[in-house]
Design a protein around this motif. Sequence first.
Motif, mmCIF file in Angstrom:
data_model
loop_
_atom_site.group_PDB
_atom_site.id
_atom_site.type_symbol
_atom_site.label_atom_id
_atom_site.label_comp_id
_atom_site.label_asym_id
_atom_site.label_seq_id
_atom_site.Cartn_x
_atom_site.Cartn_y
_atom_site.Cartn_z
ATOM 1 N N VAL A 92 0.835 -1.204 0.000
ATOM 2 C CA VAL A 92 0.000 0.000 0.000
ATOM 3 C C VAL A 92 0.866 1.248 0.000
ATOM 4 O O VAL A 92 2.035 1.212 0.376
ATOM 5 C CB VAL A 92 -0.942 0.048 1.230
ATOM 6 C CG1 VAL A 92 -1.857 -1.163 1.269
ATOM 7 C CG2 VAL A 92 -0.147 0.175 2.532
ATOM 8 N N THR A 93 0.287 2.330 -0.461
ATOM 9 C CA THR A 93 0.942 3.634 -0.391
ATOM 10 C C THR A 93 0.124 4.498 0.559
ATOM 11 O O THR A 93 -1.087 4.639 0.379
ATOM 12 C CB THR A 93 0.967 4.281 -1.784
ATOM 13 O OG1 THR A 93 1.555 3.349 -2.682
ATOM 14 C CG2 THR A 93 1.777 5.560 -1.769
ATOM 15 N N LEU A 94 0.790 5.017 1.559
ATOM 16 C CA LEU A 94 0.088 5.891 2.497
ATOM 17 C C LEU A 94 0.177 7.330 2.002
ATOM 18 O O LEU A 94 1.178 7.711 1.395
ATOM 19 C CB LEU A 94 0.719 5.789 3.886
ATOM 20 C CG LEU A 94 0.688 4.401 4.525
ATOM 21 C CD1 LEU A 94 1.391 4.429 5.883
ATOM 22 C CD2 LEU A 94 -0.748 3.918 4.686
ATOM 23 N N PRO A 95 -0.851 8.109 2.264
ATOM 24 C CA PRO A 95 -0.753 9.533 1.907
ATOM 25 C C PRO A 95 0.461 10.145 2.602
ATOM 26 O O PRO A 95 0.847 9.693 3.683
ATOM 27 C CB PRO A 95 -2.041 10.136 2.465
ATOM 28 C CG PRO A 95 -2.963 8.996 2.684
ATOM 29 C CD PRO A 95 -2.106 7.796 2.947
ATOM 30 N N GLY A 96 1.057 11.151 2.012
ATOM 31 C CA GLY A 96 2.186 11.824 2.645
ATOM 32 C C GLY A 96 1.747 12.459 3.946
ATOM 33 O O GLY A 96 0.558 12.674 4.171
ATOM 34 N N ASP A 97 2.698 12.752 4.817
ATOM 35 C CA ASP A 97 2.291 13.406 6.053
ATOM 36 C C ASP A 97 2.106 14.905 5.803
ATOM 37 O O ASP A 97 2.295 15.392 4.693
ATOM 38 C CB ASP A 97 3.253 13.098 7.200
ATOM 39 C CG ASP A 97 4.612 13.726 7.021
ATOM 40 O OD1 ASP A 97 4.680 14.863 6.541
ATOM 41 O OD2 ASP A 97 5.606 13.068 7.360
ATOM 42 N N SER A 105 4.145 12.561 12.689
ATOM 43 C CA SER A 105 3.917 13.811 11.973
ATOM 44 C C SER A 105 3.477 14.901 12.956
ATOM 45 O O SER A 105 3.187 14.638 14.131
ATOM 46 C CB SER A 105 2.869 13.589 10.879
ATOM 47 O OG SER A 105 1.724 12.988 11.435
ATOM 48 N N GLU A 130 0.870 16.638 13.452
ATOM 49 C CA GLU A 130 -0.444 16.689 14.125
ATOM 50 C C GLU A 130 -0.368 16.200 15.564
ATOM 51 O O GLU A 130 -1.208 16.561 16.386
ATOM 52 C CB GLU A 130 -1.495 15.835 13.406
ATOM 53 C CG GLU A 130 -1.853 16.268 12.013
ATOM 54 C CD GLU A 130 -1.095 15.449 11.001
ATOM 55 O OE1 GLU A 130 0.008 14.944 11.323
ATOM 56 O OE2 GLU A 130 -1.600 15.325 9.873
ATOM 57 N N GLY A 136 1.604 11.958 -1.066
ATOM 58 C CA GLY A 136 1.647 10.606 -1.626
ATOM 59 C C GLY A 136 0.801 10.495 -2.876
ATOM 60 O O GLY A 136 1.086 9.705 -3.757
ATOM 61 N N GLY A 161 -8.034 9.017 1.418
ATOM 62 C CA GLY A 161 -6.726 8.714 0.844
ATOM 63 C C GLY A 161 -6.004 7.516 1.425
ATOM 64 O O GLY A 161 -4.935 7.165 0.935
ATOM 65 N N TYR A 162 -6.549 6.883 2.453
ATOM 66 C CA TYR A 162 -5.839 5.749 3.076
ATOM 67 C C TYR A 162 -6.284 4.439 2.467
ATOM 68 O O TYR A 162 -7.475 4.236 2.236
ATOM 69 C CB TYR A 162 -6.054 5.774 4.600
ATOM 70 C CG TYR A 162 -5.275 6.911 5.218
ATOM 71 C CD1 TYR A 162 -3.984 6.717 5.675
ATOM 72 C CD2 TYR A 162 -5.803 8.188 5.252
ATOM 73 C CE1 TYR A 162 -3.241 7.767 6.176
ATOM 74 C CE2 TYR A 162 -5.079 9.252 5.750
ATOM 75 C CZ TYR A 162 -3.784 9.026 6.210
ATOM 76 O OH TYR A 162 -3.055 10.070 6.688
ATOM 77 N N PRO A 163 -5.326 3.531 2.214
ATOM 78 C CA PRO A 163 -5.654 2.281 1.523
ATOM 79 C C PRO A 163 -6.708 1.476 2.278
ATOM 80 O O PRO A 163 -6.562 1.223 3.471
ATOM 81 C CB PRO A 163 -4.313 1.536 1.483
ATOM 82 C CG PRO A 163 -3.432 2.210 2.495
ATOM 83 C CD PRO A 163 -3.898 3.621 2.578
ATOM 84 N N VAL A 176 -8.929 12.271 10.073
ATOM 85 C CA VAL A 176 -7.475 12.149 10.226
ATOM 86 C C VAL A 176 -7.033 12.858 11.510
ATOM 87 O O VAL A 176 -7.077 14.072 11.611
ATOM 88 C CB VAL A 176 -6.727 12.747 9.017
ATOM 89 C CG1 VAL A 176 -5.218 12.595 9.191
ATOM 90 C CG2 VAL A 176 -7.186 12.089 7.727
ATOM 91 N N THR A 221 -1.345 11.998 10.496
ATOM 92 C CA THR A 221 -1.071 11.344 9.213
ATOM 93 C C THR A 221 -0.053 10.221 9.350
ATOM 94 O O THR A 221 -0.158 9.210 8.656
ATOM 95 C CB THR A 221 -0.590 12.371 8.169
ATOM 96 O OG1 THR A 221 0.382 13.239 8.743
ATOM 97 C CG2 THR A 221 -1.738 13.200 7.639
ATOM 98 N N PRO A 244 -0.416 6.615 10.998
ATOM 99 C CA PRO A 244 -1.801 7.079 10.941
ATOM 100 C C PRO A 244 -2.607 6.791 12.208
ATOM 101 O O PRO A 244 -2.522 5.705 12.779
ATOM 102 C CB PRO A 244 -2.385 6.329 9.745
ATOM 103 C CG PRO A 244 -1.399 5.313 9.345
ATOM 104 C CD PRO A 244 -0.088 5.646 9.943
ATOM 105 N N LEU A 247 -4.038 -1.740 7.288
ATOM 106 C CA LEU A 247 -4.018 -0.734 8.359
ATOM 107 C C LEU A 247 -4.607 -1.244 9.665
ATOM 108 O O LEU A 247 -4.478 -0.593 10.698
ATOM 109 C CB LEU A 247 -4.750 0.537 7.909
ATOM 110 C CG LEU A 247 -4.024 1.358 6.840
ATOM 111 C CD1 LEU A 247 -4.870 2.558 6.418
ATOM 112 C CD2 LEU A 247 -2.672 1.845 7.351
#
Lengths: 104, 395
Positions: free
Chosen positions: A21-26, A52, A54, B9, B40-42, B49, B52, B55, B217
């Motif tokens: 899988v590819t996770l969204p960037g932080d 990150s 947050e 990403g 956006g998460y698989p 969120v 990130t 996660p 996840l």
Amino acid sequence: MRLFLPALLFAGAAFAAPVSVTLPGDMGAYPELGQGAPAADAINNNCLGCHSAEMVLTQPRLTPAEWQAEVAKMRNVFKAPVDPADDAAIVAWAVEWSKRLPAE
Amino acid sequence: MIARRHLLGLGLAAVAASARAQTVDLRLPGGPSQRPLSDGYPGKRGMIVQRTAPPLLETPLGAFDTGVITPNDRFFVRWHWPFPTEIDPAAWQLRVDGAVERPQIFSLAALAKLPQNEIVAVNQCAGNARGLFEPRIAGAQWGQGAWGNARWRGVALRHVLDAAGVKAGAVAVRFGGADLPPLEGAPAFLKSLGVDHARDGEVMIATHMNGEPLPLLNGLPLRLVVPGWYSTYWVKMLDRIEVLTAPDDNFWMAKAYLIPDTPGGSVAPGMATFPKRPIGVMVPRALITSIADGDRLPWRERLTLRGIAMGGDAGVARVEVSSDGGNVWRDATLGVDIGRYSFRRFEAALAPVRGSMVLRVRATNANGVVQPLAPIWNPSGYMRGEAETCQVEFV
């Protein structure tokens, strides 16, 4: 320390294909808070290695002592390589961030 | 702050724009309270969120209003350390060693040959709704969505331990996964259960969730399922089991995830020194899901309130609803019982009045444990369990 699992070794096993899988960037760096406010350099250099931004930005308003305790916890418990000489600048940025939260 | 967030990403301006446009207000006292929603998460969609990387994704209230099972693509996500984003199930190895007669390495194929079973159980973060504690507490600032209910399938941990042969004198069983600290010397996320609990036949090594392989996840390819206990024990990407002859003194058991050793895990706000114990069994909870706290709704003569309840380590025996802030209580109607560890639906008819109404809801479990009306507080923000309040305005 990502695990690397060679896919060919077990070809033919009755299990699903490898999952990747590819996770969204932080969300990137801690923001600068403007003219005259403490700079974000110290927090950016020390506080993005394991999570990150947050993790800091979603905290409720914390006191300077509470922010200092968080920095110490990151260093002592989670082994963050934070030079104690950077503590004051990290805490100053975080305290300024806290001040800008909406009043309760 | 949130508006700065960009989805590197994906690199798609349109996606970033829509993620920015959609936010949710978790109504955390004193804030910050706005969070982005992300598709956006698989394997996930419409998640709140919280962080990130790694996660922390929260389930929005609406996903709990559609049924007692939380769909996999809405199920909350919680990691402490970075984890692999590539998993080859065919190559996975689960080691079992420590105080055992025959150390084992199980492949998934070997696990699949052991007897399989299913259990429906709520998986709830110890810090679910921490963001609503007052005074506020540092940590993941969850609203009410760090929990979910799924049908888990896998093999009883007991079978795996029996294959290895637990030695006499063993006291605990420790679990570790493929999520690892990025820095040397930092404490890997390890959790343990008492040896009798680990062998009770109910604790499970799950491969499937709601009929599908676990989403990556949520711990692909193996995660521990500890029915009735908080999620901290439900170790994800499980790859090692160690039988211990002394109580586990690792950080995540001895220093973190401790609660006051008091009824309900509560102490006076601000108190810091008191006897502590590792968190364990969940307390009963109920939550209205058809209305959100703070909603403004058009007045109508009758309204059916819906929600979910769970009993912790026992079934839900009763759910009561109050429409006057907790003075007068009426029984809600309970939905089908699909297992003592599951969510259970409730419904109650409400006659709205114009203006503000303070609704409250409380569950009682089959052991007679009732949700208290007074707030629970402890310095880590664990185990929220008081009767929840939902303030609504009918206009």
